[in-house]
Design an enzyme around this catalytic site. Structure first.
Site, PDB file in Angstrom:
ATOM      1  N   LYS A 228      39.835  20.938  27.052  1.00 38.04           N
ATOM      2  CA  LYS A 228      40.561  20.719  28.343  1.00 38.04           C
ATOM      3  C   LYS A 228      39.757  20.352  29.381  1.00 38.04           C
ATOM      4  O   LYS A 228      38.653  20.344  29.449  1.00 38.04           O
ATOM      5  CB  LYS A 228      41.356  22.141  28.681  1.00 38.04           C
TER       6      LYS A 228
ATOM      7  N   GLU B 209      37.581  57.693  49.147  1.00 39.47           N
ATOM      8  CA  GLU B 209      36.359  58.109  48.545  1.00 39.47           C
ATOM      9  C   GLU B 209      36.684  58.984  47.380  1.00 39.47           C
ATOM     10  O   GLU B 209      37.379  59.886  47.389  1.00 39.47           O
ATOM     11  CB  GLU B 209      35.193  58.669  49.340  1.00 39.47           C
TER      12      GLU B 209
ATOM     13  N   ARG C 171      31.730  38.076  33.224  1.00 40.14           N
ATOM     14  CA  ARG C 171      31.779  36.621  33.217  1.00 40.14           C
ATOM     15  C   ARG C 171      30.862  36.066  34.211  1.00 40.14           C
ATOM     16  O   ARG C 171      30.676  34.812  34.154  1.00 40.14           O
ATOM     17  CB  ARG C 171      33.086  36.089  33.360  1.00 40.14           C
ATOM     18  N   GLN C 172      30.271  36.835  35.071  1.00 36.75           N
ATOM     19  CA  GLN C 172      29.754  36.413  36.373  1.00 36.75           C
ATOM     20  C   GLN C 172      28.098  36.535  35.734  1.00 36.75           C
ATOM     21  O   GLN C 172      27.231  37.388  36.321  1.00 36.75           O
ATOM     22  CB  GLN C 172      29.786  37.223  37.265  1.00 36.75           C
TER      23      GLN C 172
ATOM     24  N   GLY D 187      46.630  31.651  30.858  1.00 37.63           N
ATOM     25  CA  GLY D 187      46.928  29.981  31.069  1.00 37.63           C
ATOM     26  C   GLY D 187      46.252  29.231  29.793  1.00 37.63           C
ATOM     27  O   GLY D 187      46.873  28.359  29.469  1.00 37.63           O
TER      28      GLY D 187
ATOM     29  N   ASP E 136      40.486  58.941  52.719  1.00 38.19           N
ATOM     30  CA  ASP E 136      39.714  57.586  52.989  1.00 38.19           C
ATOM     31  C   ASP E 136      39.363  56.730  51.784  1.00 38.19           C
ATOM     32  O   ASP E 136      38.860  55.695  51.888  1.00 38.19           O
ATOM     33  CB  ASP E 136      38.504  57.694  54.070  1.00 38.19           C
TER      34      ASP E 136
END
Length: 315
Positions: free
Chosen positions: A194, A38, A95-96, A229, A36
């Site tokens: 940018k 785990e 980054r959060q 990018g 499953d």
């Protein structure tokens, strides 16, 4: 106190190199995956009353590797070492790091809280995206933070020719660019600006360079490359402004999506990353070079084990 070295699946390639430099064999772990999905690891040797070090990058798939680190970390704690150090060569979700919109999570804090629940004695981080998040761990956890400049500066110095200039791919990269410029003996750096549309996409026609790059080699520096990018846009903008060649160093090669293809097709002459995130060499474009941090991390681990300062490892 005996030093023992363990690794999650994601950390095993780097940990092998660390093991060689330390002269400490990797403690075997059975990484069982249930049908499953785990994860049920088992440490196959006694680590009671040792100093146990777990190498566990939380690279993509980030949620998967974060849970692996937490689960194997829990196994370590329940095996009763005298001291426990967690080493995150790449610290995902960093980054959060702010709640800048309504009803969004602060996942960098959540991830730090989950690690803190394991009560490790030490956490060692490597070139995180947001240094402010070092304070997100519990006060009982000793947090050390190291920089890839210790392994990258000499390679960058050998790569470029005078005149050259250090650059940040966007305006937020100012402090990192200034730091590398100083280490490389430069008294200036440039940035790229940018503009994004309402959907967050970069408007390529509005990219511009802040500073002079004409006739210079340009070294772009960043903490990570994700899709490639932003750095590809910065490179094309620099060359349009008269730069000779563009080189890129980023500590963490996340390289998600079509990043390798994009970098290969782009105008960056050479891309350098570290092995904080493992990639099969056969999948990398020839212009991508990988620097090993295994010896550097081994020395940091040795110093933590011996109670010595890590300051000498920071240029």
């Amino acid at each position: 106190m005996e030093l023992r070295l363990l690794a999650t699946d994601a950390g095993s390639p780097l940990a092998q190199g660390v093991s060689t430099h330390l002269g400490t064999p990797l403690t075997p772990v059975r990484h069982k995956r249930c049908s499953d999905g785990e994860y049920v690891p088992q440490i196959l040797e006694n680590i009671r009353d040792t100093h146990t070090v777990l190498v566990c990058p939380t690279c993509p798939p980030t949620d998967h590797n974060l849970m692996d680190a937490l689960i194997l970390g829990d196994a370590v704690v329940r095996a009763a070492p005298a001291r426990f150090t967690m080493v995150f060569p790449y610290w995902g979700y960093n980054r959060q790091d702010r709640k800048d919109k309504p009803r969004v999570p602060l996942t960098a804090k959540l991830a730090s809280d989950m690690v803190s629940m394991l009560c490790p004695n030490n956490v060692l981080l490597f070139d995180v995206h947001s240094e402010a998040t070092l304070g997100y761990f519990a006060r009982s956890v000793k947090v050390d933070h190291l920089y890839s400049s210790a392994v990258s500066v000499e390679r960058l110095r050998a790569l470029v020719q005078e005149p050259f200039v250090v650059a940040g791919a966007d305006k937020s990269a100012g402090p990192r660019s200034a730091y590398y410029a100083r280490l490389l003996g430069q008294d200036r750096y440039v940035l790229f600006d940018k503009i994004r549309d309402t959907d967050g996409k970069v408007i390529t026609s509005h990219s511009k360079v802040i500073g002079d790059v004409a006739g210079c080699d340009v070294i772009l520096v960043d903490d990570l490359i994700d899709t490639g990018g932003t750095v590809n846009l910065a490179a094309s903008t620099a060359l349009a402004a008269g730069a000779r060649n563009v080189y890129l160093f980023a500590t963490h090669g996340v390289l998600s999506g079509k990043a390798i293809e994009n970098l290969g097709a782009g105008q960056i002459h050479k891309v350098i990353v570290t092995d904080s995130i493992y990639h099969d060499p056969a999948t990398l474009h020839p212009k991508i070079e990988v620097l090993s941090i295994a010896g550097f991390l081994a020395e940091a681990i040795r110093r933590i084990h011996q109670g010595k300062s890590l300051s000498e490892l920071i240029p």
